[in-house]
Design an enzyme around this catalytic site. Structure first.
Site, mmCIF file in Angstrom:
data_model
loop_
_atom_site.group_PDB
_atom_site.id
_atom_site.type_symbol
_atom_site.label_atom_id
_atom_site.label_comp_id
_atom_site.label_asym_id
_atom_site.label_seq_id
_atom_site.Cartn_x
_atom_site.Cartn_y
_atom_site.Cartn_z
ATOM 1 N N LYS A 22 0.841 -1.205 0.000
ATOM 2 C CA LYS A 22 0.000 0.000 0.000
ATOM 3 C C LYS A 22 0.873 1.252 0.000
ATOM 4 C CE LYS A 22 -1.738 1.622 4.093
ATOM 5 N NZ LYS A 22 -1.515 3.044 4.344
ATOM 6 N N ASN A 23 1.873 1.268 0.891
ATOM 7 C CA ASN A 23 2.664 2.486 1.056
ATOM 8 C C ASN A 23 3.607 2.755 -0.113
ATOM 9 O OD1 ASN A 23 1.376 2.965 3.414
ATOM 10 N ND2 ASN A 23 3.092 2.454 4.763
ATOM 11 N N ARG A 92 -4.291 10.946 4.787
ATOM 12 C CA ARG A 92 -3.055 11.720 4.849
ATOM 13 C C ARG A 92 -2.212 11.577 3.577
ATOM 14 N NH1 ARG A 92 0.657 14.349 7.996
ATOM 15 N NH2 ARG A 92 2.800 13.882 7.482
ATOM 16 N N CYS A 116 -4.890 8.472 9.822
ATOM 17 C CA CYS A 116 -5.045 7.753 11.078
ATOM 18 C C CYS A 116 -4.978 8.707 12.266
ATOM 19 C CB CYS A 116 -3.896 6.768 11.237
ATOM 20 S SG CYS A 116 -4.256 5.139 10.627
ATOM 21 N N ARG A 121 0.209 15.059 12.913
ATOM 22 C CA ARG A 121 1.096 14.663 11.813
ATOM 23 C C ARG A 121 1.281 15.871 10.906
ATOM 24 N NH1 ARG A 121 -0.732 8.660 9.988
ATOM 25 N NH2 ARG A 121 1.301 8.641 9.023
ATOM 26 N N ASP A 303 4.912 0.785 12.077
ATOM 27 C CA ASP A 303 3.653 0.174 11.642
ATOM 28 C C ASP A 303 3.479 -1.254 12.179
ATOM 29 O OD1 ASP A 303 2.932 2.449 10.370
ATOM 30 O OD2 ASP A 303 3.339 1.747 8.341
ATOM 31 N N ILE A 325 8.565 7.247 16.608
ATOM 32 C CA ILE A 325 8.177 7.902 15.340
ATOM 33 C C ILE A 325 6.912 8.744 15.504
ATOM 34 C CG2 ILE A 325 7.658 7.545 12.889
ATOM 35 C CD1 ILE A 325 10.434 6.530 13.596
ATOM 36 N N ARG A 395 -8.454 -0.445 5.437
ATOM 37 C CA ARG A 395 -7.602 0.575 4.794
ATOM 38 C C ARG A 395 -6.283 -0.033 4.337
ATOM 39 N NH1 ARG A 395 -5.764 4.727 8.411
ATOM 40 N NH2 ARG A 395 -4.424 5.009 6.624
HETATM 41 C C1 UD1 Z 1 4.679 6.807 6.125
HETATM 42 C C2 UD1 Z 1 3.776 5.618 6.019
HETATM 43 C C3 UD1 Z 1 3.267 5.193 7.392
HETATM 44 C C4 UD1 Z 1 4.435 4.978 8.332
HETATM 45 C C5 UD1 Z 1 5.363 6.188 8.353
HETATM 46 C C6 UD1 Z 1 6.632 5.973 9.165
HETATM 47 C C7 UD1 Z 1 2.773 5.946 3.838
HETATM 48 C C8 UD1 Z 1 1.536 6.204 3.063
HETATM 49 N N1 UD1 Z 1 2.650 5.947 5.163
HETATM 50 O O1 UD1 Z 1 3.876 7.874 6.642
HETATM 51 O O2 UD1 Z 1 2.539 3.983 7.252
HETATM 52 O O3 UD1 Z 1 3.954 4.783 9.647
HETATM 53 O O4 UD1 Z 1 5.763 6.512 6.991
HETATM 54 O O5 UD1 Z 1 7.317 4.865 8.717
HETATM 55 O O6 UD1 Z 1 3.820 5.693 3.277
HETATM 56 N N2 UD1 Z 1 6.580 14.626 10.341
HETATM 57 C C9 UD1 Z 1 6.698 15.954 10.626
HETATM 58 N N3 UD1 Z 1 6.573 16.837 9.602
HETATM 59 C C10 UD1 Z 1 6.344 16.457 8.321
HETATM 60 C C11 UD1 Z 1 6.230 15.080 8.036
HETATM 61 C C12 UD1 Z 1 6.355 14.178 9.082
HETATM 62 O O7 UD1 Z 1 6.909 16.345 11.776
HETATM 63 O O8 UD1 Z 1 6.236 17.317 7.433
HETATM 64 C C13 UD1 Z 1 6.689 13.643 11.454
HETATM 65 C C14 UD1 Z 1 5.382 12.876 11.628
HETATM 66 O O9 UD1 Z 1 4.463 13.588 12.419
HETATM 67 C C15 UD1 Z 1 5.880 11.619 12.298
HETATM 68 C C16 UD1 Z 1 7.253 11.401 11.652
HETATM 69 O O10 UD1 Z 1 7.628 12.656 11.109
HETATM 70 O O11 UD1 Z 1 6.037 11.832 13.675
HETATM 71 C C17 UD1 Z 1 7.255 10.340 10.563
HETATM 72 O O12 UD1 Z 1 6.427 10.720 9.520
HETATM 73 P P1 UD1 Z 1 6.656 10.306 8.014
HETATM 74 O O13 UD1 Z 1 7.911 9.504 7.866
HETATM 75 O O14 UD1 Z 1 6.500 11.517 7.176
HETATM 76 O O15 UD1 Z 1 5.426 9.351 7.784
HETATM 77 P P2 UD1 Z 1 4.399 9.374 6.591
HETATM 78 O O16 UD1 Z 1 5.105 9.597 5.308
HETATM 79 O O17 UD1 Z 1 3.236 10.214 6.936
#
Ligand code: UD1
Length: 417
Positions: A22-23, A92, A116, A121, A303, A325, A395
């Site tokens: 999915k990701n 998201r 979620c 986030r 995850d 995370i 999902r």
């Molecule tokens: C992706 C995955 C999700 C997984 C996560 C971490 C997808 C669709 N989802 O989510 O399943 O749990 O990676 O492996 O691929 N953050 C900030 N600012 C930002 C972006 C992120 O502070 O602009 C923080 C987030 O709040 C979180 C951390 O960084 O605490 C990790 O987020 P990120 O790696 O961006 O996760 P996603 O890409 O949303």
């Protein structure tokens, strides 16, 4: 609202094939918007999040058809670069559309994304990345608008290796006028899969999978065909399901290396692991407690924290899980407690005192991976569990109950309409 009814105390045995990730699929779908024409993605799982992305892209003008596990995406008539608020709120991952739409139209407008309920986030890293490569990003009337007369490319150094921000930056930078270097980039396999697809489209990206990615902007990309990598989180969930039920499960169609952090921990707690080129076999007859910290790849994936925590409730001894995370990612703890688990949460740490058995109970699911945790606990528990809010599980897991049944699980879906 649908429920899963699970009768516990079964041992799972047999083989299960893992679907495409999915990701990985979500950013690949977004990347098809970088050019005009028909791209083809194979191995696409049939999930609520994918359908949601399809809906959003259709609204932008894309024509998307599914043939089995293949998605055919025609982006020839995409003309809008504005995403309505109600769709952004649903998922998201819709933030992935920002980079490709900015790249193609040099302008994009969207509201803050949803997803979620696992803590705040923010998208500051996405915005910073797009600014570094030449976009002007503003915040007006609840919408974020990014514009760039010229996407110059530039150097980005992330404070944290965000998966989504790395992917967004790669997509916009692929069609920038200059060169971009991303430092402290996310190293997840899904990022490397995106590099592979972008290069098939004619982009010049190197380094994905390491912490430094270099993107030489090219004027134009072309449609491409690609097979999505296997879902390491789905695979990890089935491996943990095999372990918690003290069963014997072979998880097939995977890249075992993507799960090294998981298999390493399982071996530490006394679970038997054998792996081949594209499978992992898990056999368990009890396990010990362990300390685990979630980390960016190649560390233990956040995850799989919830499913692992479910398993450790039945370990001999005490375990400590630290979630580094996401904030607020222990919503499964209260529900597991209803089943007899002994867990104490202090900030980002959960202390789990192993118990000899869990008992079935009516429980609710608050997010996708917490849902997987509840299913695993219910499979191992004595008696019957009723798991509410199954839509969260849909999902990210396709036909989870059918696949668990094929391994001997006693789980059915009950509708309430
Ligand atoms: C992706 C995955 C999700 C997984 C996560 C971490 C997808 C669709 N989802 O989510 O399943 O749990 O990676 O492996 O691929 N953050 C900030 N600012 C930002 C972006 C992120 O502070 O602009 C923080 C987030 O709040 C979180 C951390 O960084 O605490 C990790 O987020 P990120 O790696 O961006 O996760 P996603 O890409 O949303």
């Amino acid at each position: 609202m649908e429920q899963f009814i699970v009768k516990g105390e079964v041992q799972l045995n047999g083989n299960v094939k893992i679907n495409g990730a999915k990701n990985a699929t979500l950013p690949l779908m977004a990347a098809t918007l970088l050019c005009s024409g028909i791209s083809v993605l194979h191995g696409v799982p049939n999930l609520r999040d994918i359908l949601m992305m399809q809906d959003i892209m259709t609204l932008l003008g894309a024509k998307i058809t599914r043939e089995g596990t293949t998605l055919i995406i025609d982006t020839g008539n995409v003309s809008r670069a504005e995403i309505p608020e109600h769709l952004m709120r649903e998922m998201r991952a819709s933030v992935f559309l920002m980079g490709p739409l900015l790249g193609r139209f040099r302008k994009v407008r969207l509201s803050y994304p949803g997803g979620c309920a696992i803590g705040p986030r923010p998208i500051d890293l996405h915005i910073k990345a797009l600014e570094r490569i030449g976009a002007f990003v503003g915040d007006r009337f609840g919408y974020i608008q990014a514009e760039a007369a010229e996407l110059t490319g530039g150097e980005i150094c992330f404070d944290f290796p965000s998966v989504g921000a790395t992917e967004n930056a790669m997509m916009a930078a692929a069609v920038a006028d200059g060169t971009t270097i991303i430092r402290n980039a996310a190293r997840e396999p899904e990022v490397a899969d995106l590099e592979c697809f972008l290069n098939k489209m004619g982009a010049k990206v190197i380094g994905a999978g390491s912490d430094t990615i270099r993107i030489t902007g090219v004027g134009k990309l072309n449609p491409a065909e690609h097979t999505v990598i296997p879902d390491r989180i789905e695979a990890g969930t089935f491996i943990l399901a095999g372990a918690i039920t003290c069963g014997d499960v072979v998880v097939e169609n995977i890249v075992p290396e993507h799960l090294s952090a998981v298999t390493d921990k399982l071996q530490e707690v006394g679970v038997k692991i054998n792996s081949g080129l594209n499978y992992i076999r898990v056999r368990a007859g009890g396990f010990r407690g362990v300390d685990v910290k979630t980390l960016p790849y190649p560390g233990f994936p956040t995850d799989l924290q919830a499913p692992l925590l479910a398993m450790l409730t039945l370990a001999k001894g005490t375990s400590i899980i630290t979630e580094t995370i996401f904030e607020n990612r222990f919503k499964h703890v209260d529900e597991l407690a209803r089943m007899g688990a002994k867990i104490k949460v202090e900030g980002r740490t959960a202390i789990i005192r192993g118990v000899s058995k869990l008992t079935g109970a009516p429980v609710a699911v608050h997010d996708l991976r917490a849902g997987a945790a509840m299913v695993l606990a219910a499979l191992a528990a004595e008696g019957t569990s009723e798991i509410d809010n199954v839509f969260h599980i849909d999902r990210g897991y396709e036909a989870l109950e059918e696949r668990l049944r094929s391994l001997g699980g006693d789980i059915v879906r009950r509708g309430s309409n």
